[in-house]
Design a protein around this motif. Structure first.
Motif, PDB file in Angstrom:
ATOM      1  N   LYS A   6     -20.874   5.637 -34.665  1.00  0.00           N
ATOM      2  CA  LYS A   6     -20.934   4.197 -34.934  1.00  0.00           C
ATOM      3  C   LYS A   6     -21.751   3.493 -33.857  1.00  0.00           C
ATOM      4  CE  LYS A   6     -17.898   0.218 -35.867  1.00  0.00           C
ATOM      5  NZ  LYS A   6     -18.962  -0.707 -35.660  1.00  0.00           N
ATOM      6  N   VAL A   7     -21.611   3.929 -32.617  1.00  0.00           N
ATOM      7  CA  VAL A   7     -22.385   3.347 -31.518  1.00  0.00           C
ATOM      8  C   VAL A   7     -23.873   3.577 -31.763  1.00  0.00           C
ATOM      9  CG1 VAL A   7     -22.908   3.516 -29.042  1.00  0.00           C
ATOM     10  CG2 VAL A   7     -20.536   3.515 -29.809  1.00  0.00           C
ATOM     11  N   THR A   9     -25.386   4.075 -34.638  1.00  0.00           N
ATOM     12  CA  THR A   9     -25.790   3.242 -35.775  1.00  0.00           C
ATOM     13  C   THR A   9     -25.970   1.793 -35.335  1.00  0.00           C
ATOM     14  OG1 THR A   9     -24.519   4.690 -37.241  1.00  0.00           O
ATOM     15  CG2 THR A   9     -25.133   2.545 -38.101  1.00  0.00           C
ATOM     16  N   ASP A  10     -25.060   1.323 -34.496  1.00  0.00           N
ATOM     17  CA  ASP A  10     -25.139  -0.060 -34.008  1.00  0.00           C
ATOM     18  C   ASP A  10     -26.332  -0.265 -33.083  1.00  0.00           C
ATOM     19  OD1 ASP A  10     -22.913  -0.600 -35.509  1.00  0.00           O
ATOM     20  OD2 ASP A  10     -21.525  -0.711 -33.826  1.00  0.00           O
ATOM     21  N   ALA A  13     -29.196  -0.805 -35.372  1.00  0.00           N
ATOM     22  CA  ALA A  13     -29.114  -2.145 -35.958  1.00  0.00           C
ATOM     23  C   ALA A  13     -29.528  -3.211 -34.936  1.00  0.00           C
ATOM     24  CB  ALA A  13     -27.698  -2.416 -36.451  1.00  0.00           C
ATOM     25  N   ALA A  14     -29.136  -3.048 -33.680  1.00  0.00           N
ATOM     26  CA  ALA A  14     -29.501  -4.011 -32.640  1.00  0.00           C
ATOM     27  C   ALA A  14     -31.004  -3.985 -32.375  1.00  0.00           C
ATOM     28  CB  ALA A  14     -28.733  -3.725 -31.354  1.00  0.00           C
ATOM     29  N   ARG A  22     -27.209  -7.228 -26.838  1.00  0.00           N
ATOM     30  CA  ARG A  22     -26.343  -6.264 -27.530  1.00  0.00           C
ATOM     31  C   ARG A  22     -26.869  -4.840 -27.343  1.00  0.00           C
ATOM     32  NH1 ARG A  22     -22.365  -6.113 -31.022  1.00  0.00           N
ATOM     33  NH2 ARG A  22     -22.296  -4.548 -32.668  1.00  0.00           N
ATOM     34  N   LEU A  26     -24.906  -1.652 -25.670  1.00  0.00           N
ATOM     35  CA  LEU A  26     -24.661  -0.443 -26.467  1.00  0.00           C
ATOM     36  C   LEU A  26     -25.299   0.786 -25.827  1.00  0.00           C
ATOM     37  CD1 LEU A  26     -25.081  -1.892 -30.055  1.00  0.00           C
ATOM     38  CD2 LEU A  26     -22.968  -1.131 -28.972  1.00  0.00           C
ATOM     39  N   VAL A  85     -19.178  -7.343 -26.649  1.00  0.00           N
ATOM     40  CA  VAL A  85     -19.755  -6.250 -27.440  1.00  0.00           C
ATOM     41  C   VAL A  85     -18.849  -5.031 -27.365  1.00  0.00           C
ATOM     42  CG1 VAL A  85     -21.683  -4.622 -27.601  1.00  0.00           C
ATOM     43  CG2 VAL A  85     -22.143  -7.043 -27.244  1.00  0.00           C
ATOM     44  N   GLU A  88     -15.474  -4.807 -29.407  1.00  0.00           N
ATOM     45  CA  GLU A  88     -15.545  -4.514 -30.837  1.00  0.00           C
ATOM     46  C   GLU A  88     -15.112  -3.083 -31.140  1.00  0.00           C
ATOM     47  OE1 GLU A  88     -19.477  -5.312 -32.283  1.00  0.00           O
ATOM     48  OE2 GLU A  88     -19.511  -7.302 -31.376  1.00  0.00           O
ATOM     49  N   TYR A  89     -15.195  -2.207 -30.144  1.00  0.00           N
ATOM     50  CA  TYR A  89     -14.874  -0.795 -30.345  1.00  0.00           C
ATOM     51  C   TYR A  89     -13.443  -0.451 -29.963  1.00  0.00           C
ATOM     52  CZ  TYR A  89     -19.827  -0.483 -31.011  1.00  0.00           C
ATOM     53  OH  TYR A  89     -21.086  -0.686 -31.501  1.00  0.00           O
TER      54      TYR A  89
END
Length: 149
Positions: A6-7, A9-10, A13-14, A22, A26, A85, A88-89
């Motif tokens: 997920k990290v 993927t994020d 996205a960032a 962000r 990350l 940030v 969120e995890y």
């Protein structure tokens, strides 16, 4: 999906969103996860990744406290943004009622009566709040209140 996936993927996205603050947070998280994985000689499981995230959040909170004392509001803002940030995890935070209930149960379980027993109670409380985002400092304060320290 694993937390470390997920990290990643994020991070993508960032990058696409052109969000440098962000992205920086990350990337720092990913590096910490990779370093811990190398240290432990295996890929981290979600529980271990959560420990890394919690550790990073704690470090950032300590930094915010120090920067506030020094009057460095620019660094306070940067660290606070990283905390938001990272949080969120983390799992949802334990409510004060949950902390009080766990502390009361641990005191009854250990038979603690005085402030000398804080260590025993803390050792019994922490497993009860496993899986929740519980701040050790607030738990310690709750134990001290209940034991009259």
């Amino acid at each position: 999906m694993l937390l470390r996936d997920k990290v990643n993927t994020d991070i993508s996205a960032a990058m696409k969103a052109k969000d440098p603050a962000r992205l920086s947070a990350l990337r720092m998280l990913k590096a910490a996860i990779m370093n811990k994985g190398v240290e432990k000689s295996h890929d981290l499981e979600d529980a271990e990744v959560l420990q890394v995230v919690a550790s990073l959040v704690k470090q950032r909170r300590d930094s915010v406290e120090q920067f506030s004392k020094a009057g460095r509001t620019d660094l306070v803002d940067k660290e606070s943004a990283e905390i938001s940030v990272l949080e969120e995890y983390l799992p949802p935070a334990a409510s004060p009622e949950e902390v009080d209930a766990a502390v009361a149960a641990a005191i009854a379980e250990t038979g603690a009566t005085s402030p000398k027993d804080i260590g025993k109670v803390m050792k019994a409380v922490m497993p009860k709040l496993a899986g929740k985002n519980a701040d050790g400092r607030s738990i310690n304060e709750a134990v001290r209140r209940k034991l009259g320290a």
